[in-house]
Design a protein around this motif. Structure first.
Motif, short mmCIF file in Angstrom:
data_model
loop_
_atom_site.label_atom_id
_atom_site.label_comp_id
_atom_site.label_asym_id
_atom_site.label_seq_id
_atom_site.Cartn_x
_atom_site.Cartn_y
_atom_site.Cartn_z
N GLN A 28 0.83 -1.20 0.00
CA GLN A 28 0.00 0.00 0.00
C GLN A 28 0.87 1.25 0.00
OE1 GLN A 28 -2.10 -1.23 3.48
NE2 GLN A 28 -3.52 -2.53 2.35
N TYR A 29 1.90 1.25 0.82
CA TYR A 29 2.80 2.41 0.85
C TYR A 29 3.49 2.59 -0.50
CZ TYR A 29 6.81 5.35 1.83
OH TYR A 29 7.75 6.35 1.77
N ALA A 30 4.00 1.50 -1.07
CA ALA A 30 4.76 1.60 -2.32
C ALA A 30 3.90 2.15 -3.45
CB ALA A 30 5.34 0.24 -2.69
N ALA A 31 2.65 1.69 -3.55
CA ALA A 31 1.76 2.21 -4.59
C ALA A 31 1.45 3.68 -4.35
CB ALA A 31 0.47 1.39 -4.63
N GLY A 32 1.17 4.05 -3.11
CA GLY A 32 0.88 5.44 -2.79
C GLY A 32 2.07 6.34 -3.04
N ARG A 33 3.26 5.87 -2.68
CA ARG A 33 4.47 6.67 -2.89
C ARG A 33 4.70 6.92 -4.38
NH1 ARG A 33 8.12 10.15 -2.16
NH2 ARG A 33 10.17 9.65 -1.31
N LEU A 35 2.45 6.91 -6.83
CA LEU A 35 1.43 7.81 -7.37
C LEU A 35 1.68 9.24 -6.92
CD1 LEU A 35 -1.15 8.15 -9.02
CD2 LEU A 35 -2.45 7.68 -6.93
N ALA A 36 2.05 9.44 -5.67
CA ALA A 36 2.31 10.80 -5.17
C ALA A 36 3.46 11.45 -5.92
CB ALA A 36 2.60 10.75 -3.67
N LEU A 37 4.51 10.68 -6.21
CA LEU A 37 5.62 11.23 -6.98
C LEU A 37 5.20 11.58 -8.40
CD1 LEU A 37 8.55 8.94 -5.75
CD2 LEU A 37 8.32 11.40 -5.39
N ASN A 70 -5.03 2.61 -14.86
CA ASN A 70 -5.80 3.85 -14.69
C ASN A 70 -5.51 4.55 -13.37
OD1 ASN A 70 -7.33 4.14 -17.13
ND2 ASN A 70 -8.54 2.36 -16.50
N ILE A 71 -4.75 3.91 -12.50
CA ILE A 71 -4.34 4.58 -11.27
C ILE A 71 -3.56 5.85 -11.59
CG2 ILE A 71 -2.17 3.30 -10.99
CD1 ILE A 71 -2.70 3.30 -7.96
N TRP A 72 -2.84 5.85 -12.72
CA TRP A 72 -2.04 7.03 -13.09
C TRP A 72 -2.91 8.18 -13.61
CZ3 TRP A 72 1.30 5.05 -10.38
CH2 TRP A 72 1.90 3.81 -10.60
N ARG A 73 -4.21 7.92 -13.83
CA ARG A 73 -5.11 8.94 -14.36
C ARG A 73 -6.02 9.51 -13.27
NH1 ARG A 73 -7.80 6.05 -19.47
NH2 ARG A 73 -8.38 8.20 -20.00
N THR A 74 -5.73 9.18 -12.04
CA THR A 74 -6.55 9.65 -10.93
C THR A 74 -6.29 11.14 -10.68
OG1 THR A 74 -4.80 8.94 -9.41
CG2 THR A 74 -6.65 7.42 -9.76
N TYR A 125 2.95 -1.34 -9.84
CA TYR A 125 2.54 -0.06 -9.26
C TYR A 125 3.73 0.80 -8.84
CZ TYR A 125 -2.34 -1.56 -9.16
OH TYR A 125 -3.60 -1.96 -9.52
N PHE A 126 4.90 0.20 -8.66
CA PHE A 126 6.05 0.97 -8.18
C PHE A 126 7.36 0.59 -8.86
CE2 PHE A 126 5.09 -2.58 -5.37
CZ PHE A 126 6.29 -3.27 -5.30
N LYS A 127 7.29 -0.16 -9.95
CA LYS A 127 8.51 -0.62 -10.62
C LYS A 127 9.37 0.55 -11.08
CE LYS A 127 11.25 -3.62 -12.60
NZ LYS A 127 12.16 -4.46 -11.77
#
Length: 296
Positions: A16-21, A23-25, A108-112, A127-129
């Motif tokens: 969860q942290y890695a995906a959020g990190r 996306l935030a970046l 589509n997470i990148w289009r949020t 999600y974080f590669k």
């Protein structure tokens, strides 16, 4: 602002942290962690404090504002009129982006929106590669190792070490969890040990489990074996660190051992993972296991 909901054990929180990190970046905004779910979840607690992460917690006011953003009256009227013509915005433009259990990786997470609340498990390296180097640097451990762990780490470094993770606990005791996940059987571990022994000279197996007594009683192979049993009472992260130091890995259908294998950055490592990750046949796990890992 990206707010990510944390829930589950250490491995789930890491995903969860890695995906959020990531996306935030991408959005160029701050990441905040929502740990409010642990108040009503006595089986688990917030566990990422052992890492060198960017640790900022979302306040109740921030969570409410991101999940239900305030809009001026004129904006609301314009949006309402537009929706009558064009229909509602797509799911990925909503303020809450919720993971579908039937979809592996959702690009589509990148289009949020830039302000978004993430609710899910996000169990895919995809999600974080692209920020792998950041995730690896932040998932380094803060606490010093105790003497027992240092001794085991030395053994791991001196041998052709292979970690084995046996996940039981609520996978066995909780009927609902057992129905969703199931456990890896002894035949799986026997097949993986044979596979490793055919490819790794003089393997030494280091066994980690949330039921170490069961593992010691049931995993008996004709190779050197060390059962790691001392990291209890909130020190599960130490098992994760020791796992990651091993040269090769036999993981369970568990996010915890997934991360133990992933944190090992050696080229040429062998990682064996179960072919069946969930009991439920409609769960798509095609993106769960990274390329190069072998499913058994």
């Amino acid at each position: 602002m990206v707010i990510v909901r944390l829930i589950g054990g250490l491995g789930n929180q890491m995903f969860q942290y890695a995906a959020g990190r990531s996306l935030a970046l991408r959005h160029g905004v701050a990441l905040k962690l929502d740990i409010s779910g642990f108040a009503d979840y006595p089986l688990r607690r917030y566990s990422l404090g052992c890492f060198n992460i960017v640790e900022e917690f979302a306040s109740p006011e921030e969570i409410a504002r991101v999940k239900s953003p305030p809009r001026r009256r004129l904006v609301r009227l314009i949006r309402r009129a537009w929706r009558k013509v064009a229909g509602p915005p797509p799911y990925y433009r909503q303020p809450v982006f919720q993971e579908s259990m039937l979809r592996p990786f959702d690009p589509n997470i990148w289009r949020t929106p830039r302000d978004v609340y993430l609710d899910g498990y996000w169990q895919s390296e995809k999600y974080f590669k692209d920020i792998e180097h950041i995730i690896r640097s932040e998932f380094t451990f803060r606490p010093e190792q105790d003497l027992q762990s240092r001794d085991i780490a030395a053994m791991i470094a001196e041998t052709n070490s292979v970690s084995i993770h046996v996940r039981r606990g609520d996978y066995v005791s909780n009927p609902l969890t057992n129905r969703v996940h199931g456990v890896c059987g002894l035949d799986y571990y026997a097949a993986c040990v044979r596979f490793m022994a055919d490819r790794v000279g003089k393997p030494h197996f280091f066994v980690f489990s949330d039921e170490p007594e069961w593992a010691a009683e049931n995993l008996r192979f004709a190779y050197p074996m060390t059962f790691v049993t001392h990291n209890r009472d909130g020190r599960e992260y130490e098992d994760l660190r020791l796992m990651s130091l091993c040269r090769h890995h036999i993981i369970a259908n568990s996010s915890f051992s997934w991360w133990g294998a992933w944190l090992n950055a050696r080229a040429g490592k062998i990682v064996l993972a179960p072919q069946r990750w969930f009991n439920e046949p409609d769960r798509d796990t095609s993106d769960l296991v990274p390329d190069g890992w072998i499913r058994v």
